[in-house]
Every structure is written in C-alpha cells, then in structure tokens.
Design an enzyme around this catalytic site. Structure first.
Site, PDB file in Angstrom:
ATOM      1  CB  SER A  81       6.815 -42.832  23.186  1.00  0.00           C
ATOM      2  OG  SER A  81       6.580 -41.956  24.259  1.00  0.00           O
TER       3      SER A  81
ATOM      4  CG  ASP B 288      11.175 -35.982  23.371  1.00  0.00           C
ATOM      5  OD1 ASP B 288      10.098 -35.520  23.806  1.00  0.00           O
ATOM      6  OD2 ASP B 288      11.298 -37.157  22.989  1.00  0.00           O
TER       7      ASP B 288
ATOM      8  CG  HIS C  12       7.666 -37.469  22.204  1.00  0.00           C
ATOM      9  ND1 HIS C  12       8.608 -38.091  23.006  1.00  0.00           N
ATOM     10  CD2 HIS C  12       6.591 -38.302  22.172  1.00  0.00           C
ATOM     11  CE1 HIS C  12       8.109 -39.237  23.455  1.00  0.00           C
ATOM     12  NE2 HIS C  12       6.891 -39.386  22.957  1.00  0.00           N
TER      13      HIS C  12
END
Length: 340
Positions: free
Chosen positions: A153, A280, A308
């Site tokens: 991320s 996502d 995610h």
C-alpha cells in the site's frame, strides 16, 4: 515492455495464480478477512531501535537476532498507512520468510512502532530517505547478502519511488509491491466515495490518534494543535494541514502529484513484481499502469479479486494467505540462487 499477468478464478491453481476463497470473493471481505485469520504474531520478534542521522529513530522488528543471521537471505518489509509488525500482511510475510530460512525485518516508519517520533516530521507515501538509509545501514552493519524489499500500500508506493530514484544503486536484488496507490490524488478522491468512506474513517482515526500522541509527547512538532486536529474530517484534509506543510509541499494536491509513483515506474531498474487487484476498494483503474510504461524487468500481475492487501484463498477451515506463498516463491530466484 513489462510482462503482464492476469489471473482468473477458472485457471489451474498454482502459487502464481490467485483463486479467492469460495463464497468470499467480495472485495470488502477479502480486505477484512486477514485480520480474522492473522490476529497474532506467531514468532518472537527481535526488536532494535535504529537512530537516524537527523536525531530521530525507526524501530526494527526482526524475525531473529540479525547479528546471528548475517549469512541468511534478507527480506525487508515496508508497511502501509499506520501499519506495523502487527499488521497481518507484515507478520505473516516475515513468518513465511523465517520458515524458508530467510532473515525477515519490518522497518517501521517514524512513529508507527507505538512510540511517537521526536522530530518535526512524520512519514508519507514519497518519503524514501529513511528506507534508503536503512537498506544501506543493513549492508554496512551485517555485510553483503541477497536482499529483497517488499512494500504494501503506502509502503509500496514509497518503495516504487525509491526503486525509480536510485535505480541500480539501491542495495536490493529484487522487490515486490502490493496494492500500491500509484496515483495518490485519484485514490484520495476514491476513498471519499461509497463504502470506501468506511476505510477512510478508520484510517483517519488511526492517523489522528498517532498525531495526538506525538503532540502530547513532543508539543509543537506538528504544524497544528490538538483542537485543530480533532476537527479534521478527511485524509486529504490531514495531508493538507500536516503531511504537506511539515514536509515542504504547497498542499495535499501538490504532495500527491509529486509523490505518486506512476510517472516514475519506467525508471525501475531492479527486478520487481507489482500486484494489484481490480476490485481494490482503496483505489480505481487509474492505479493500473499501461504495459508500455513498464520496463522489461517489471512483472505486473492484475487479479480479478483480492481487495486491498487481502488475497485470501482456500476455505474457511483452511484459509490460504496467497501473498505469503506468491511473494516468497517469486523472490526465491533472487534470494536463494545467490546464497549458495
């Protein structure tokens, strides 16, 4: 041109292909399930505080005492927004590395290990200096060994920026980037829509709590006071008032545009695997790079499902954390071939 890989639930299963848990392919379930299946750290971490040249520090969580594992291949993890060793993806991957005989370590960004950092700065999606300094310190302190870096991320966007900026000079043999928001501005708007607002609220509360701890421990080290902090309602507002101002950007949009990795991906020189899920909930199609923009040494894998940093396969009784096999399997070529 980069190698582009797509996976489909009907394909034959292997570690290179992601098949979501039957009945749990929904993007929100995929995003949330890791916290159910990876609640606790299953190894005893070796903690180390690394003092930085500017008087601040980062905390390291190793899979074992690094001084006794200098010969082992190394896997470095850079976590996401307000992440830590306790993040399921972080301790899960370090444990997977440990089982393969590798030395794993999570480098906590400033203020993310549970103790506020000291200086008038924090961390952000494009702040590559600490990671660069750590990777070079790692080599100086423990000598040369095959080394890979994995970023999730926010940490994935940061790692992509670092790989692009330093090219072949970066002391890693390979890298993996998972669920990275390569277009920060677009992602910030996406997080303000629909169910994604739930994630924004959750992350914003973590950011505000961390900032409040920093203000209590080191008054005046952020550009706003506690009353102003309490009034913040969006991550973009937090970035406007704190992240951008404390790091020299004009505003949040300026920060997002300067620190988005997408325009830099063509400068990555080290072998790199990038993994995104089409569903996502933290981002949209704008984070998906065009094949012609990626260099040959970058492999791009786009899955239909996964959420995610989720990617949960198997069954409820026997869940499979796909990233914990996919990432080490892909890195084995670079870590074990040179360690013989």
């Amino acid at each position: 041109m980069a190698q582009i890989t797509t996976t489909d639930a009907n394909e034959f299963s292997s570690s290179a292909e992601f098949i979501p848990m039957r009945g749990f392919s929904n993007c929100h379930l995929q995003t949330m399930l890791p916290r159910l299946f990876r609640r606790q750290v299953k190894f005893t971490p070796y903690w180390q505080r690394l003092e930085l040249p500017d008087g601040d520090f980062v905390d390291l969580a190793w899979s074992e005492n690094p001084a006794q594992a200098q010969h082992k291949p190394r896997l470095v993890v850079f976590h996401g927004l307000e992440g830590s060793l306790n993040s399921p993806y972080a301790h899960g991957l370090v444990e997977a590395a440990q089982k393969r005989g590798w030395l794993g370590v999570v480098m906590h960004f400033r203020g993310c290990s549970g103790e506020p950092n000291r200086m008038h700065r924090i961390y952000h999606s494009g702040e590559t200096e600490d990671a660069s300094w750590f990777l070079r310190w790692l080599q100086r302190e423990f000598g040369h060994a095959p080394t890979a870096a994995v970023g999730y991320s926010l940490g994935g966007n940061m790692l992509a920026c670092l790989l692009a900026k330093e090219g072949n000079d970066l002391p890693v043999d390979a890298a993996v980037i998972v669920s990275a928001p390569f277009m920060l501005e677009a992602c910030s708007y996406h997080m303000e829509k629909g169910f994604s607002r739930v994630y924004q609220r959750y992350l914003l509360n973590l950011l505000k709590a961390n900032a409040a701890r920093k203000l209590a421990a080191y008054p005046g080290t952020l550009p706003i006071n506690l009353a102003q902090l309490k009034s913040v309602r969006r991550i973009r507002e937090f970035d406007d008032l704190i992240t951008a101002r404390i790091h020299g950007y004009a505003d949040a949009i300026d920060y997002y545009r300067q620190c988005s990795a997408m325009p830099m991906l063509n400068r990555i020189a080290k072998p790199t695997l990038i993994i995104h899920a089409k569903d996502d909930p933290f981002m949209d199609h704008q984070v998906i790079p065009k094949p012609e923009s990626l260099p040959p040494q970058v492999e791009y894998q786009l899955t239909e499902h996964g959420g995610h940093v989720g990617f949960i396969g198997g069954t409820l009784l026997h869940p499979q954390m796909w990233l914990e096999s996919r990432i080490p399997d892909w890195l084995t070529t670079y870590l074990e071939a040179k360690s013989c």
